[in-house]
Design a protein around this motif. Structure first.
Motif, PDB file in Angstrom:
ATOM      1  N   ALA A 117      29.592 -17.842   2.102  1.00  0.00           N
ATOM      2  CA  ALA A 117      30.825 -17.203   2.547  1.00  0.00           C
ATOM      3  C   ALA A 117      30.709 -15.690   2.502  1.00  0.00           C
ATOM      4  N   MET A 118      30.059 -15.193   1.421  1.00  0.00           N
ATOM      5  CA  MET A 118      29.920 -13.750   1.260  1.00  0.00           C
ATOM      6  C   MET A 118      28.909 -13.168   2.237  1.00  0.00           C
ATOM      7  N   ARG A 119      27.942 -14.002   2.700  1.00  0.00           N
ATOM      8  CA  ARG A 119      26.884 -13.501   3.558  1.00  0.00           C
ATOM      9  C   ARG A 119      27.104 -13.868   5.024  1.00  0.00           C
ATOM     10  N   ARG A 120      28.345 -14.130   5.376  1.00  0.00           N
ATOM     11  CA  ARG A 120      28.664 -14.460   6.763  1.00  0.00           C
ATOM     12  C   ARG A 120      28.463 -13.222   7.643  1.00  0.00           C
ATOM     13  N   LEU A 136      31.879   1.361   9.017  1.00  0.00           N
ATOM     14  CA  LEU A 136      31.459   0.299   8.112  1.00  0.00           C
ATOM     15  C   LEU A 136      32.023   0.537   6.705  1.00  0.00           C
ATOM     16  N   PRO A 137      31.998  -0.486   5.842  1.00  0.00           N
ATOM     17  CA  PRO A 137      32.567  -0.346   4.492  1.00  0.00           C
ATOM     18  C   PRO A 137      31.972   0.785   3.655  1.00  0.00           C
ATOM     19  N   ASP A 138      30.752   1.226   3.976  1.00  0.00           N
ATOM     20  CA  ASP A 138      30.134   2.322   3.216  1.00  0.00           C
ATOM     21  C   ASP A 138      30.417   3.686   3.836  1.00  0.00           C
ATOM     22  N   LEU A 153      26.566  -8.141   7.465  1.00  0.00           N
ATOM     23  CA  LEU A 153      27.013  -9.178   6.548  1.00  0.00           C
ATOM     24  C   LEU A 153      28.366  -8.825   5.942  1.00  0.00           C
ATOM     25  N   SER A 154      29.137  -9.855   5.632  1.00  0.00           N
ATOM     26  CA  SER A 154      30.468  -9.637   5.078  1.00  0.00           C
ATOM     27  C   SER A 154      30.426  -9.014   3.687  1.00  0.00           C
ATOM     28  N   ASN A 155      29.271  -9.111   2.997  1.00  0.00           N
ATOM     29  CA  ASN A 155      29.141  -8.458   1.691  1.00  0.00           C
ATOM     30  C   ASN A 155      28.415  -7.121   1.814  1.00  0.00           C
ATOM     31  N   PHE A 156      28.470  -6.535   2.992  1.00  0.00           N
ATOM     32  CA  PHE A 156      27.764  -5.286   3.281  1.00  0.00           C
ATOM     33  C   PHE A 156      28.109  -4.195   2.274  1.00  0.00           C
ATOM     34  N   GLY A 157      29.375  -4.117   1.875  1.00  0.00           N
ATOM     35  CA  GLY A 157      29.817  -3.051   0.986  1.00  0.00           C
ATOM     36  C   GLY A 157      29.225  -3.105  -0.406  1.00  0.00           C
ATOM     37  N   THR A 158      28.755  -4.288  -0.842  1.00  0.00           N
ATOM     38  CA  THR A 158      28.212  -4.428  -2.198  1.00  0.00           C
ATOM     39  C   THR A 158      26.746  -4.834  -2.221  1.00  0.00           C
ATOM     40  N   ALA A 159      26.169  -5.141  -1.069  1.00  0.00           N
ATOM     41  CA  ALA A 159      24.778  -5.606  -1.006  1.00  0.00           C
ATOM     42  C   ALA A 159      23.815  -4.508  -1.455  1.00  0.00           C
ATOM     43  N   GLU A 160      22.670  -4.905  -2.026  1.00  0.00           N
ATOM     44  CA  GLU A 160      21.682  -3.948  -2.494  1.00  0.00           C
ATOM     45  C   GLU A 160      21.033  -3.204  -1.335  1.00  0.00           C
TER      46      GLU A 160
END
Length: 338
Positions: A117-120, A136-138, A153-160
């Motif tokens: 779900a987070m990596r959609r 983008l979120p960043d 990805l939907s977790n773009f803002g927190t991804a490494e």
């Protein structure tokens, strides 16, 4: 290392029963990927929570029941007691390992669903005749050219790693973050930056993909060959010919021309006519039909916020083409470069 052997190696390690070869193999697995360390720590946590020694009342009852059912002398009883305790401990260890495995399987299944779900992937597109600005979120800004698609990805803002995929053309102003690199996969090219501005053109069907740098520093390589990494500075570009595989780094006279479309302008430098027609299709939303062979025809031109007829009239004069427009279709005939 298979899942089963990895489990066995980790459990042996936690139980301080590992052979030297097992420890070395486990260390290699841990060093291979940071995610492996996280998996190891999750297993270790489950081990610590479930592998506590059993209390006496857990195993004494079964043993007392066994003692009542058989009649043996004291020495035999001691032997049976030792054998029963040993058997119990072996069985208990097997149960603990099974419980850890089941718990971890449930945990991984739940985590997989959460991660999924987070990596959609989220898709953003710019339709014909439009240039879409994305934030983008960043706080990275992206201008997406008409007929292009960007995915992240939907977790773009927190991804490494801040990873996006591009099909088409886009101008990037990447927010600097030295701890989280920004990567773009565009066809057969992979671009990696920390914070800079650049343009990527990678339309499906076009012969070449190209990265042009405006500010900062960019690293580019072919997706299939990371060893061929090149670094680009302002007023430099890297292009990949998809047919020949040739990867070329070169200086550019005016990097601003690569992003002229952001302001609604058109710039063509030795552009194959097939590409010129495709650019016009995307910009104006008209389908272009042409007869004859334009394969060896190249065009140079610069237009400031042109209307469709402005460009067609220049092509008519410079290339000797004839054109007609009907129902959102442009028909091209003739031309002195054929």
């Amino acid at each position: 290392m298979t899942d089963n052997s990895r489990w066995r190696s980790i459990i042996n390690f936690l139980a301080a029963e590992s052979r030297k070869e097992e420890v070395e193999e486990l260390q290699r697995w841990l060093d291979a990927d940071q995610e492996n360390y996280r998996e190891f720590n999750r297993i270790k946590m489950l081990w610590e929570e479930t592998s506590k020694a059993p209390s006496s009342n857990t195993w004494e009852a079964p043993f007392n029941q066994l003692r009542e059912q058989i009649s043996v002398d004291r020495s035999d009883l001691i032997s049976v007691q030792r054998r029963s305790l040993k058997t119990y401990l072996m069985q208990a260890a097997a149960v603990i390992i099974a419980l850890i495995g089941i718990s971890f399987w449930i945990y991984r299944s739940q985590q997989h669903n959460t991660d999924y779900a987070m990596r959609r992937w989220i898709d953003k597109t710019a339709g014909p005749g439009t240039v879409k600005r994305l934030l983008l979120p960043d706080s990275t800004e992206i201008w997406l050219n008409s007929g292009s698609k960007l995915s992240y990805l939907s977790n773009f803002g927190t991804a490494e790693v801040r990873k996006v995929k591009l099909s088409g053309e886009a101008y990037f102003k990447v927010k600097r973050d030295t701890l989280r690199p920004f990567t773009i996969e565009s066809g057969q090219l992979n671009t990696r930056v920390l914070g800079t501005s650049f343009t990527i053109r990678a339309f499906p069907g076009e012969q070449a993909s190209k990265v042009t740098v405006h500010t900062g520093k960019v690293a580019v390589h072919k997706v299939t060959d990371s060893s061929g990494l090149v670094h680009l500075l302002p007023n430099q570009s890297a292009s990949l010919n998809r047919e020949t595989g040739r990867f070329l780094k070169e200086d550019v006279d005016n990097d601003a021309e690569a992003r002229a479309w952001v302001d609604g302008n058109l710039v063509f430098r030795q552009e194959p006519m097939a590409n010129v027609f495709k650019v016009m299709e995307r910009k104006y939303g008209y389908a272009f039909r042409w007869s004859g062979d334009f394969e060896n025809c190249r065009f140079n031109g610069k237009f400031e916020k042109p209307a469709l007829l402005d460009v067609l009239k220049v092509l008519e004069k410079s290339l000797g083409i004839a054109y007609s427009i009907k129902n959102k279709e442009v028909f091209i005939k003739g031309g002195n470069c054929m």
